[in-house]
Design an enzyme around this catalytic site. Sequence first.
Site, PDB file in Angstrom:
ATOM      1  N   ASP A  10       7.568 -56.141  -8.936  1.00 32.29           N
ATOM      2  CA  ASP A  10       7.927 -57.523  -9.002  1.00 32.29           C
ATOM      3  C   ASP A  10       7.522 -57.750 -10.450  1.00 32.29           C
ATOM      4  O   ASP A  10       7.223 -57.063 -11.269  1.00 32.29           O
ATOM      5  CB  ASP A  10       7.007 -58.351  -8.324  1.00 32.29           C
ATOM      6  CG  ASP A  10       7.580 -59.758  -8.080  1.00 32.29           C
ATOM      7  OD1 ASP A  10       8.815 -60.042  -8.373  1.00 32.29           O
ATOM      8  OD2 ASP A  10       6.888 -60.505  -7.134  1.00 32.29           O
ATOM      9  N   ASP A  22      12.747 -63.898 -12.469  1.00 33.04           N
ATOM     10  CA  ASP A  22      13.588 -65.045 -11.844  1.00 33.04           C
ATOM     11  C   ASP A  22      12.579 -66.096 -12.178  1.00 33.04           C
ATOM     12  O   ASP A  22      11.603 -66.185 -12.498  1.00 33.04           O
ATOM     13  CB  ASP A  22      14.048 -64.784 -10.566  1.00 33.04           C
ATOM     14  CG  ASP A  22      13.012 -64.457  -9.566  1.00 33.04           C
ATOM     15  OD1 ASP A  22      12.112 -63.659  -9.868  1.00 33.04           O
ATOM     16  OD2 ASP A  22      12.752 -65.010  -8.475  1.00 33.04           O
ATOM     17  N   CYS A  29      -7.056 -55.351  20.268  1.00 31.11           N
ATOM     18  CA  CYS A  29      -6.451 -54.390  19.549  1.00 31.11           C
ATOM     19  C   CYS A  29      -7.216 -53.165  19.572  1.00 31.11           C
ATOM     20  O   CYS A  29      -8.514 -53.049  19.732  1.00 31.11           O
ATOM     21  CB  CYS A  29      -6.448 -54.889  18.008  1.00 31.11           C
ATOM     22  SG  CYS A  29      -5.696 -53.637  16.847  1.00 31.11           S
ATOM     23  N   CYS A  40      -6.789 -50.340  17.025  1.00 33.46           N
ATOM     24  CA  CYS A  40      -6.461 -49.692  15.807  1.00 33.46           C
ATOM     25  C   CYS A  40      -7.744 -49.157  15.476  1.00 33.46           C
ATOM     26  O   CYS A  40      -8.885 -49.224  16.146  1.00 33.46           O
ATOM     27  CB  CYS A  40      -6.032 -50.762  14.888  1.00 33.46           C
ATOM     28  SG  CYS A  40      -7.237 -51.826  14.148  1.00 33.46           S
ATOM     29  N   CYS A  87     -10.660 -51.802  15.029  1.00 37.70           N
ATOM     30  CA  CYS A  87     -11.203 -52.635  16.216  1.00 37.70           C
ATOM     31  C   CYS A  87     -11.740 -51.704  17.411  1.00 37.70           C
ATOM     32  O   CYS A  87     -12.251 -52.210  18.187  1.00 37.70           O
ATOM     33  CB  CYS A  87      -9.899 -53.283  16.802  1.00 37.70           C
ATOM     34  SG  CYS A  87      -9.329 -54.567  15.742  1.00 37.70           S
TER      35      CYS A  87
END
Length: 499
Positions: free
Chosen positions: A85, A120, A274, A276, A279
Site C-alpha cells: 500500500d 491515492d 471454535c 482452531c 481455541c
Amino acid sequence: MIGDFEIKDEDLAARIGVLETKHGKLETPSFFPVVNPLRNDISIKELNSIGFYNFITNAYILKKNNLLNGNIHNKFEENNIIMTDSGAYQILEYGEISQENKDIVSYQVEIKPDIGVFLDVPTGNTDDWNEAKKSVELTLERGREIIEVIRENQDIIWTHPIQGGPFLDLIEYSSKQASKIPEFKMLALGSPTVFMEKYRYSKLIEMIYTAKSNVSRGIPFHLFGGGVPHLIPFAVALGVDTFDSASYILFARDNRYLTRERTYRLEELDYFPCSCPVCSRYTPKELAEMKSGERSKLLAIHNLWKIREEMNAVKQAIREGRLFEYIQQKAYSHPALYNAFKSILKYSRYLEKYDPRVKGSVKGVLLFNSDSIDRPEILRHVEFMKVFVPKKRNALVICGDKLNSPFILDPKVKSILSKNRGTDVFVALPFYGLIPVSTSESFPMSQFEMPEEVDKLTLEKTVSFIQSFLKDKNYEEIKFIECEKSVLSHVMSINTALG
C-alpha cells in the site's frame, strides 16, 4: 503473463479466479493480512502456517523509516505474494503525509512487490460533495501521472483505487475513468472502513455495486480494509476478488474475538465456539489472565483462522453454485447483515446477468422465503414464462404441492395429460408460479427443496404472478385441479378474477 486473470468458477457475480503474479499464482477470492513493518505481532512464517502465502505491507512506512532497500522479497519469505500500500490510509487517519506520489511509486519500483498501489487521496466519510469530488480528481490525476512508470515496470501489477466515499455518482465517475486506463491491471474500492466500523453495510453494498457495475468484468477487484469475516461473502457475491485488513490484530489488541458470524469481546465468552489451535488449547478465562502481548497474539492467530475459514467456505459455496443460499443464511446473523442482503437483492438483475446458467456440481436449489424469489434461477424462470407462447387454446393448472418431480413422470400428471391433449398443462408451485409440464425436467424446475409451510408473502407473490400470466396469455378456458388442499388454495380465486 503477469497480470493475467483467469476465471475458473462463477456463481452470482462472484468468481474463483487465478491471478498471475511474479511470485506465483494467486487464487481468488483471497485475503491479504496487513503486516506492519514496525511491529512483529505475527511473523510471516506464522501467517504461512495458517495458510496465508500472500500479505500486504506499507511502502510508505518502509520508506519513511528506511527499513528496506532492494527487493522486498529478500526481507520477507521468498515464496509469498506481496502487495504494498502507498500511505493513503495514513492520509485518511492523520491528514497529509511527507511523501509525494511519484516518490512512493518510485520506491515501490525499487523494492519490487508483486502488486503495487500509487498514493491515492481517500475520500473517507465526508458529507461534502465538492470535497469528495476533489479526492476523486486528485486520485485520477495521480494515476495518470505514473502511466509511463507502469509501462516500464510491468513485472508489478499496479492497482488503481476508486474513490467517492458515500457519493455513488462520484464512485461511478471514478470507476469509469479508472477503467479507461489499460495499464492498471487491478482496481480497488477505497475508503470503505469508515462505513464498516459503523455497521453501514447497506451503504457499502451500494458502493461496491456502483463500482463493480461500471468497470470491466475481466479485471480483478480489491476491497481495501475488508477484514470482518461475516461481510466477506456479501462483497464476493458482487464480484470482489481480494481483500486486505489489519482487523485480525487490531481487534485482538482490543480483546475482540472474531467468528464467521459476529464479533465478541473476550470477556463476553465462557466457551470458545471454535476448534482452531488457539481455541482448542485455551479457555476464554485462561486467555483473559495472560499478559496483554501474549493474549493479543493468540487472539490474532484465532482471528486469522476465522478469516481463512470464511474464505474457504465462500469458495466452496461458489464451486457448488450455492452462494445465494450461503449469503441468505449469513444474513440472519445480524440485522446489519440482513440489511446488506436486502440491498444485494436490489441488484438481483446484475447478479443474474453473471450467474452461470449451468452449474456443474449443484444438485438443486434450496428455497426458503420470499427473498428466494430474487435468486437468479427463479428470475430466469419468470422471464421465460413472460415470453411463453401458448400452444393450445385452453390451459389446465395442477397445484403441485403433493406431486413428485420431475412432474412429467408423476403418475397423476401422466393421467391428466392423457385426458387433456388439447390443453397447455402447467404445475402451480410456490416461488415458481407456473411450470409448463413439458419443460418440467429442465433445471431447476424439478431440482429444488422448499419448506412445508411457505410464508404468506411468497404465496401472495406466486398467486399474483399466476393471475397475471393467465390473463396475459388470453386462454379461452382455464381449469384448476388438485388445488383445494394446496398451500396455493386461494389460487382458485383466480377463476373468479378472470371471469
